[in-house]
Write an enzyme that holds these catalytic residues in place. Structure first.
Site, PDB file in Angstrom:
ATOM      1  CG  ASN A   1      28.562  45.167  30.691  1.00 32.81           C
ATOM      2  OD1 ASN A   1      28.918  44.380  31.568  1.00 32.81           O
ATOM      3  ND2 ASN A   1      27.292  45.360  30.378  1.00 32.81           N
TER       4      ASN A   1
ATOM      5  CG  HIS B   1      21.236  45.863  27.425  1.00 32.21           C
ATOM      6  ND1 HIS B   1      22.159  45.260  26.614  1.00 32.21           N
ATOM      7  CD2 HIS B   1      21.949  46.496  28.402  1.00 32.21           C
ATOM      8  CE1 HIS B   1      23.380  45.511  27.068  1.00 32.21           C
ATOM      9  NE2 HIS B   1      23.287  46.253  28.147  1.00 32.21           N
TER      10      HIS B   1
END
Length: 463
Positions: free
Chosen positions: A318, A349
């Site tokens: 990521n 998140h």
């Protein structure tokens, strides 16, 4: 999931058409901005229906902040509003849908838009509200000197190439792409006359797109064949725990973690291919003279699977989110930058407890791994066999540490997470604490980093 794949494949075709028929030599910047925005809005509505209103509400709220807030506070207000709105949406998922994933789950695009909003706000603050000597080399390069127009702003946040799966890119890079300066700027960094060229080459993304589509296809096949056959939940099954010895459980943990990766490889590589197909993502020339199309790449699979340190693994997984965390948090945090960056990552998140178990564990393991590397690594560099042995051991430990850390991220809830860590005897937590207690922590050069020297310090640390 079907809508996601359909939209991304349609976006891939639209991206090729966009590059060929609406390239900078065929259409004005305004036309390119408008097309990218309208198609992005269409994709959002097609995938998420009425839930897409959340994306547009957040975008317009922060457009108001960008134009009305004072420059010294624009990054703070934008950050609070964007992260606050995202968190409220995350809360609705956990309490309304009870850990389930909504069929039209709009949180992914909202997370990408949050990254872009806060990135632009920080870079606008750097460009207008701070002196050049206060900035690092990277901040100076990416600083935005003027507020964008509404069309530029909407195009940056809602363009069809990145609205579904990202990645987040820098505002100046995106504008340079739309205006046709993106590739040219990167090519000028190379002395082409020394290489025998009379003029600048014209790199094509077709080869890079085809390669990434092959990676996407393999990832999809692995997802369909492996992921569902090796569920993460099986590692806390009572019968499995009773009959399987500890070392076998560690081995199975590695297998199920590997099986969970292909869906990320698929989504991120396909998103990268979409941007490349549109002509976006050129990153200059590598040391062998080959054209690089990895400016927006979100992962380096080889470096992930061969990582010999926790840091190396994180830096190649990521990638664009890691870059965002660095630019909006790590580089700006006055103290405890590592801890604050992990906490922001968890909050971004969502609010599932498993995320916080993962990122808090990640802080502990990162600090322990750094202490081991700083205190021990130089002893193994004197000979090739010692270095190979060091790399093998650190590879095994790194891969198992990552598996141990990310399992709660998949499990989400508190009860299965505690059950999992009990079955693992909390061994990574205990080992990390012992390392931090026993090994001296070598302080970094400064607890508060000076702006002009930070880029050099980061370069030295990475080497």
């Amino acid at each position: 999931q079907i809508n996601f794949v359909a939209c991304q494949l349609f976006a891939l075709l639209a991206a090729f058409w966009f590059r060929i028929y609406l390239g900078p030599s065929h259409a004005s910047s305004a036309v390119r901005h408008a097309f990218a925005t309208l198609f992005g809005i269409y994709f959002a509505v097609f995938c998420f229906g009425w839930y897409s209103i959340h994306l547009f509400v957040l975008v317009m709220m922060n457009y108001g902040i960008m134009n009305m807030a004072s420059i010294p506070n624009i990054h703070r207000y934008s950050f609070v509003v964007a992260m606050g709105y995202l968190t409220l949406c995350h809360i609705s998922r956990i309490y309304i849908f009870h850990y389930g994933i909504l069929t039209t789950d709009f949180s992914g695009p909202l997370m990408i838009i949050t990254q872009k909003i806060t990135t632009l706000a920080c870079q606008l603050h750097d460009g207008i509200g701070r002196q050049a000597e206060e900035l690092t080399a990277e901040q100076n390069r990416l600083a935005v000197k003027t507020r964008p127009s509404l069309l530029e702003y909407l195009s940056y946040l809602l363009n069809f190439m990145s609205i579904i799966a990202g990645p987040c890119s820098n505002y100046k890079d995106y504008i340079a792409f739309i205006e046709g300066r993106h590739v040219h700027m990167k090519l000028l960094e190379v002395n082409w006359k020394q290489k025998g060229y009379d003029r600048l080459p014209d790199p094509s993304p077709t080869g890079a797109v085809m390669y990434k589509l092959c990676v996407t296809l393999v990832s999809l096949i692995l997802f369909l064949t492996l992921t569902k056959n090796f569920p993460m939940g099986y590692i806390i099954d009572n019968e499995f725990l009773d009959k399987t010895p500890f070392l076998s459980r560690l081995g199975y943990l590695y297998v199920v973690t590997q099986a969970a990766k292909p869906k990320y490889y698929f989504a991120w590589t396909l998103a990268d291919a979409v941007n490349n197909a549109a002509g976006y993502g050129f990153n200059g020339v590598d040391e062998r003279g080959a054209f690089r199309w990895d400016l927006l790449s979100n992962l380096n699979i080889w470096n992930i699977e061969t990582a010999t340190s926790f840091k190396m693994y994180i830096e190649n997984w990521n990638i664009q989110t890691a870059a965002w965390l660095k630019r909006v948090c790590y580089d700006r945090a006055p103290w405890y930058p590592t801890a604050l960056t992990f906490i922001l990552s968890a909050l971004w998140h969502g609010i599932y407890p498993g995320y916080y178990f993962t990122f808090l564990t990640g802080i502990l393991i990162t600090l322990a791994a750094r202490a081991i590397r700083n205190n021990c690594r130089h002893y193994f560099l004197s000979s090739v066999p010692l270095k190979i042995a060091y790399d093998v051991v650190t590879w095994v430990v790194t891969q198992l540490a990552v598996c141990y850390t990310v399992a709660p991220f998949v499990m989400l809830a508190v009860e299965p997470t505690i059950k999992f860590y009990k079955s693992m005897y909390f061994h990574m937590h205990i080992l990390s604490i012992l390392v931090l207690l026993m090994l001296p922590i070598r302080p970094q050069a400064q607890s508060i980093r000076t702006p002009q020297n930070q880029a050099v310090q980061n370069s030295v640390k990475s080497k």
